[in-house]
Design an enzyme around this catalytic site. Structure first.
Site, PDB file in Angstrom:
ATOM      1  N   ASP A 291     -22.560   7.793  33.637  1.00 31.69           N
ATOM      2  CA  ASP A 291     -22.988   8.035  35.009  1.00 31.69           C
ATOM      3  C   ASP A 291     -23.404   9.504  35.078  1.00 31.69           C
ATOM      4  OD1 ASP A 291     -23.297   8.607  37.663  1.00 31.69           O
ATOM      5  OD2 ASP A 291     -21.339   7.861  38.304  1.00 31.69           O
TER       6      ASP A 291
ATOM      7  N   LYS B 222     -29.612  13.587  44.469  1.00 30.20           N
ATOM      8  CA  LYS B 222     -28.965  14.882  44.250  1.00 30.20           C
ATOM      9  C   LYS B 222     -29.934  15.833  43.531  1.00 30.20           C
ATOM     10  CE  LYS B 222     -24.634  12.419  43.869  1.00 30.20           C
ATOM     11  NZ  LYS B 222     -23.950  12.839  45.102  1.00 30.20           N
TER      12      LYS B 222
ATOM     13  N   TRP C  64     -15.279   9.312  40.830  1.00 26.91           N
ATOM     14  CA  TRP C  64     -16.410   8.394  40.601  1.00 26.91           C
ATOM     15  C   TRP C  64     -16.179   7.500  39.397  1.00 26.91           C
ATOM     16  CZ3 TRP C  64     -19.080   7.274  44.553  1.00 26.91           C
ATOM     17  CH2 TRP C  64     -19.223   8.218  45.574  1.00 26.91           C
TER      18      TRP C  64
HETATM   19  N1  PMP Z   1     -21.483   8.634  40.797  1.00 26.88           N
HETATM   20  C1  PMP Z   1     -21.404   9.939  41.111  1.00 26.88           C
HETATM   21  C2  PMP Z   1     -21.024  10.920  40.037  1.00 26.88           C
HETATM   22  C3  PMP Z   1     -21.683  10.356  42.417  1.00 26.88           C
HETATM   23  O1  PMP Z   1     -21.590  11.657  42.724  1.00 26.88           O
HETATM   24  C4  PMP Z   1     -22.056   9.400  43.391  1.00 26.88           C
HETATM   25  C5  PMP Z   1     -22.402   9.781  44.804  1.00 26.88           C
HETATM   26  N2  PMP Z   1     -21.912  10.941  45.279  1.00 26.88           N
HETATM   27  C6  PMP Z   1     -22.106   8.061  43.002  1.00 26.88           C
HETATM   28  C7  PMP Z   1     -21.816   7.713  41.705  1.00 26.88           C
HETATM   29  C8  PMP Z   1     -22.473   6.995  43.997  1.00 26.88           C
HETATM   30  O2  PMP Z   1     -23.815   7.098  44.298  1.00 26.88           O
HETATM   31  P1  PMP Z   1     -24.474   6.188  45.416  1.00 26.88           P
HETATM   32  O3  PMP Z   1     -24.007   6.695  46.729  1.00 26.88           O
HETATM   33  O4  PMP Z   1     -25.955   6.373  45.210  1.00 26.88           O
HETATM   34  O5  PMP Z   1     -24.057   4.794  45.171  1.00 26.88           O
END
Ligand code: PMP
Length: 358
Positions: A170, A194, A102
């Site tokens: 994040d 989540k 991520w």
């Molecule tokens: N950052 C992290 C740490 C994630 O786990 C995720 C999704 N699994 C995201 C960003 C992306 O999130 P979204 O699908 O809401 O864009």
């Protein structure tokens, strides 16, 4: 069908109490003769949800007055573009710490709008860097890191503190799972699906002196200053997701707040890691000091049993245990709403399965 224990990384399990509340209120919300899905995002009833969710977040995370709370479209991923657009420029450098997929995605997106640098990459080692190992740059527009890497199951146990640039985190997969010191950050952002709700809504907590420095061509829906001025309602927002967020925040508060969430997480993670570590049938690739309390990846020594493990665990009411395609194996996501009972049931299943296939 009884409700299962859903170990999905997101959209994830919701607290049973939240599902029941939403169900009870669905067709006639607050005696207005219609559901919350049907009311105007500009109505006083909905504005009440906006104000309550802001106040509840502020209270739960102890967010100081000089930080604004923005509610956003586009998931956490959209903020990966919004961050360089609001804080950097094609001429400035933005620094990234990479500890997993991520963080890497956020970095790759930022490259479209800013000069970027990776100041640390410990993805291959399944670890996080110590602050003393980081080479900070004086000219950085900001420093970005991912507090919990959802795919690898790697979580920071400390804040990589810096003095010379705003710290951007994040926190998508561990927000509200533990107290945080908001003042150490310039920006904290997260998706909701989540730990605190359902897909469709994300939040950013932004220190107010960072507003208003966006790049000229920033789309208005990504411009934090504009969103702040519009009270996060520049257009029609995902109202239902916002309502569910409020329900989840109220549930967290009634359950003892983030201090209690942290105690629960520590206990659930301890049970699961201890079981894995004491088994010669399962293993986890992350050293104890870097382990996530939210996402617990594990592999079976006999990988040819993966499909059977998944099939039988699903039959036992333990769903979505498949690991991410990039790493394989299994992953149990144990966010706020996973009761300890779910973890006990998983361990029981893992134990029985391992004895049957020794
Ligand atoms: N950052 C992290 C740490 C994630 O786990 C995720 C999704 N699994 C995201 C960003 C992306 O999130 P979204 O699908 O809401 O864009």
């Amino acid at each position: 069908m009884p409700r299962v224990f859903n170990f999905s990384p997101g959209p994830a399990m919701l607290p049973a109490a939240v599902i029941e509340k939403v169900q009870a209120e669905l067709s006639d919300w607050k005696k207005c003769g219609m559901s919350v899905m049907e009311i105007s995002h500009r109505s006083p009833a909905f504005l009440n949800i906006v104000e309550q969710s802001k106040a509840m977040l502020r209270k739960l995370l102890n967010i100081p007055d000089n930080y604004c709370i923005l509610f956003l479209h586009g998931g956490a991923s959209m903020q990966c573009s919004a961050i360089p657009l609001n804080l950097s420029s094609p001429k400035k450098n933005a620094d990234y710490i990479i500890t997993g997929q991520w963080g890497l995605k956020a970095y790759n997106e930022a490259k479209r709008f800013s000069k970027t640098r990776i100041i640390s990459n410990t993805m291959e080692q399944f670890s996080t860097p110590n602050t003393s190992e980081l080479a900070f740059n004086d000219d950085a527009a900001y420093l970005h890191y991912t507090d919990n890497e959802t795919i690898l199951g790697v979580e920071f146990s400390h804040v990589p503190e810096i003095d010379n640039a705003p710290l951007v985190v994040d926190s998508s997969s561990n927000i509200l799972s533990r107290p945080i010191d908001v003042e150490k950050y310039g920006v904290i952002y997260a998706c909701c699906q989540k730990n605190i709700g359902i897909a469709g809504l994300a939040i950013s907590i932004v220190r107010e002196d960072l507003l208003g420095h966006h790049q000229a061509h920033t789309p208005s829906l990504l411009e934090w200053q504009h969103l702040h001025e519009k009270n996060s309602l520049p257009n029609t927002m995902p109202t239902f997701a916002w309502y569910v967020l409020l329900c989840c925040l109220q549930w967290i508060e009634q359950s003892g707040g983030v201090v209690q969430m942290q105690k629960n997480s520590i206990q659930k993670a301890k049970l699961l890691y201890e079981y894995i570590d004491n088994s010669d049938f399962y293993s986890n690739p992350v050293a104890p000091q870097y382990r996530s309390k939210m996402n617990v990846p594990f592999t079976l020594q006999k990988t040819d049993l993966d499909a059977l493990f998944l099939q039988q665990s699903t039959q036992a009411g333990l769903t979505n245990l498949k690991g991410h395609v990039s790493v394989g194996g299994m992953r149990a996501s144990i966010y706020n709403s996973m009761p300890e009972e779910g973890v006990h049931k998983l361990i029981e299943f893992m134990h029985t399965f391992s004895r049957q296939h020794k």
